[in-house]
Design a protein around this motif. Structure first.
Motif, mmCIF file in Angstrom:
data_model
loop_
_atom_site.group_PDB
_atom_site.id
_atom_site.type_symbol
_atom_site.label_atom_id
_atom_site.label_comp_id
_atom_site.label_asym_id
_atom_site.label_seq_id
_atom_site.Cartn_x
_atom_site.Cartn_y
_atom_site.Cartn_z
ATOM 1 N N UNK A 129 -9.725 -12.547 15.333
ATOM 2 C CA UNK A 129 -11.183 -13.801 14.892
ATOM 3 C C UNK A 129 -12.275 -12.534 15.078
ATOM 4 N N UNK A 130 -12.929 -12.515 13.824
ATOM 5 C CA UNK A 130 -14.348 -12.137 13.730
ATOM 6 C C UNK A 130 -15.157 -12.758 13.454
ATOM 7 N N UNK A 188 -7.977 -9.659 9.964
ATOM 8 C CA UNK A 188 -9.673 -10.010 10.257
ATOM 9 C C UNK A 188 -9.804 -11.364 9.530
ATOM 10 N N UNK A 189 -9.961 -12.363 10.323
ATOM 11 C CA UNK A 189 -10.462 -13.613 10.085
ATOM 12 C C UNK A 189 -12.389 -13.909 10.058
ATOM 13 N N UNK A 190 -12.985 -13.999 9.259
ATOM 14 C CA UNK A 190 -14.199 -13.922 9.667
ATOM 15 C C UNK A 190 -14.964 -15.179 9.084
ATOM 16 N N UNK A 191 -14.888 -15.992 10.407
ATOM 17 C CA UNK A 191 -15.110 -17.666 10.421
ATOM 18 C C UNK A 191 -17.437 -17.510 9.945
ATOM 19 N N UNK A 193 -9.670 -8.435 5.697
ATOM 20 C CA UNK A 193 -10.731 -9.292 6.195
ATOM 21 C C UNK A 193 -10.436 -10.516 5.220
ATOM 22 N N UNK A 194 -10.200 -11.293 6.024
ATOM 23 C CA UNK A 194 -10.564 -12.960 5.384
ATOM 24 C C UNK A 194 -12.101 -13.973 5.290
ATOM 25 N N UNK A 195 -12.948 -14.331 4.388
ATOM 26 C CA UNK A 195 -13.975 -14.985 4.723
ATOM 27 C C UNK A 195 -13.357 -16.278 5.219
ATOM 28 N N UNK A 196 -13.651 -17.007 5.793
ATOM 29 C CA UNK A 196 -13.850 -18.194 5.829
ATOM 30 C C UNK A 196 -15.229 -19.234 5.637
ATOM 31 N N UNK A 197 -15.634 -19.337 4.696
ATOM 32 C CA UNK A 197 -16.827 -20.063 3.930
ATOM 33 C C UNK A 197 -16.912 -21.410 3.034
ATOM 34 N N UNK A 198 -16.416 -22.684 3.392
ATOM 35 C CA UNK A 198 -16.502 -23.161 1.859
ATOM 36 C C UNK A 198 -18.355 -23.655 1.715
ATOM 37 N N UNK A 199 -17.626 -24.668 0.568
ATOM 38 C CA UNK A 199 -19.257 -24.745 -0.569
ATOM 39 C C UNK A 199 -19.853 -24.016 -2.043
#
Length: 342
Positions: A133-134, A199-202, A265-271
């Motif tokens: 988790x990043x 990596x996961x970047x919330x 690296x994956x980005x966790x972003x909605x909308x």
């Protein structure tokens, strides 16, 4: 090896994101070894409603101090995969002074992560992948969070290591995330370990915190960004990036799949990076009118929105996920708030 036979070490299982990720991993069929700091954490996880169908898939290991070099030596043995969520937070009984930020936030973030990676390198030849988790604050310069420059960030964006000690607590937290991400990617480049790392970047993570026991416990670390306008608190300004906690948990688990490329690296972003925090008022008026009428949600708070632009199409395409709307995020967080007492 069948999915049900794979053993995942998951750190940070009692955290907001960590617990939800634990449940998603169990639902996916993994066996999970949950690393927690104390027996109280084990008891809370085992007692939670969502855990009950999966207790036979779940084991625990105590890791009281993640900063110790040998913290994970035993925990990593025999595991196939690792999800590393444990990290220093900005919650302190006594707030640190500026000259303590490096000691209590930045260096612990680096040591905690490298200790885990080095333990896997030494003691777990069976491990094929680690998911860490990043945060979005790890890939952009801190001032860019609020300047509304119009710059578009994506999964390839990175920030050089911070050379000047931050003067703000949350900025110091961000500096720790920058340092940990850079140190991890450097370790992979130079040491070429037998596993790969995703990596996961919330972004600001919103939703139900099942382990919360009071309304106050539902608010940190990021739910307050969405709930402040409806519960009468002042917050922000806050960048226009949010994500449902369930979605962040899912992408941690999806990133374990060997079909998903490593070293990402994956980005966790909605909308579409278009969250408007003030919209939480209209959302609770629609879905929780009784709580508004009773004054439980007085709607007198505020959280101004700062436009921050991300393009996370690569994440959505690679992991096959459609992120939930801000409306769903607020419904989840506000609904949990109403379930609890003050």
């Amino acid at each position: 090896m069948a999915l049900a036979n794979k053993l995942v070490l998951l750190t940070g299982a009692t955290g907001f994101i960590g617990f939800r990720t634990l449940i998603e991993a169990l639902k996916a069929g993994y066996r999970v070894r949950a690393a927690v700091r104390n027996q109280g954490g084990i008891d809370r996880v085992k007692a939670a409603q969502s855990t009950q169908p999966y207790l036979r898939q779940l084991e625990f290991v105590l890791v009281p101090e993640i900063e110790k070099e040998d913290a994970y030596y035993e925990a990593v043995k025999g595991v196939d995969l690792v999800i590393h969520l444990s990290s220093p937070t900005t919650k302190f009984e006594t707030l640190p002074s500026e000259d303590e930020y490096d000691e209590v936030l930045i260096q612990p973030a680096v040591r905690g992560t490298l200790n885990l990676i080095q333990a896997v390198s030494k003691f777990s030849p069976t491990t094929k992948r680690i998911v860490i988790t990043s945060s979005i604050v790890a890939i952009i310069d801190w001032p860019e969070m609020y300047l509304e420059t119009g710059t578009v960030f994506d999964e390839q964006s990175r920030t050089p290591s911070i050379s000047k000690l931050p003067s703000d607590l949350f900025a110091a937290y961000g500096a720790g995330k920058v340092a940990a991400l850079n140190a991890t990617e450097e370790y992979v480049r130079t040491q070429k370990p037998h596993f790969d790392i995703n990596h996961i970047a919330p972004s600001f993570t919103i939703g139900k915190n099942e382990l919360a026991r009071t309304r106050a416990e539902t608010l940190p670390p990021t739910n307050l960004a969405a709930l402040a306008p409806i519960i009468g608190q002042a917050y922000g300004p806050t960048p226009s990036t949010s994500v449902l906690v369930d979605d962040i948990a899912k992408i941690h688990v999806l990133a374990l799949d060997p079909k998903v490329p490593g070293g990402q690296l994956f980005l966790g972003i909605g909308e579409g990076s278009n969250t408007r925090w003030e919209d939480s008022i209209a959302i609770v008026q629609k879905h929780f009118p009784d709580a508004v009428a009773s004054g439980t949600f007085p709607l007198t708070g505020k959280n101004p929105t700062k436009r921050l632009i991300f393009d996370n199409k690569y994440t959505e395409k690679t992991l096959g996920i459609k992120f939930a709307s801000f409306e769903e995020q607020v419904k989840s967080a506000a609904g949990r708030y109403l379930e609890l007492e003050n």
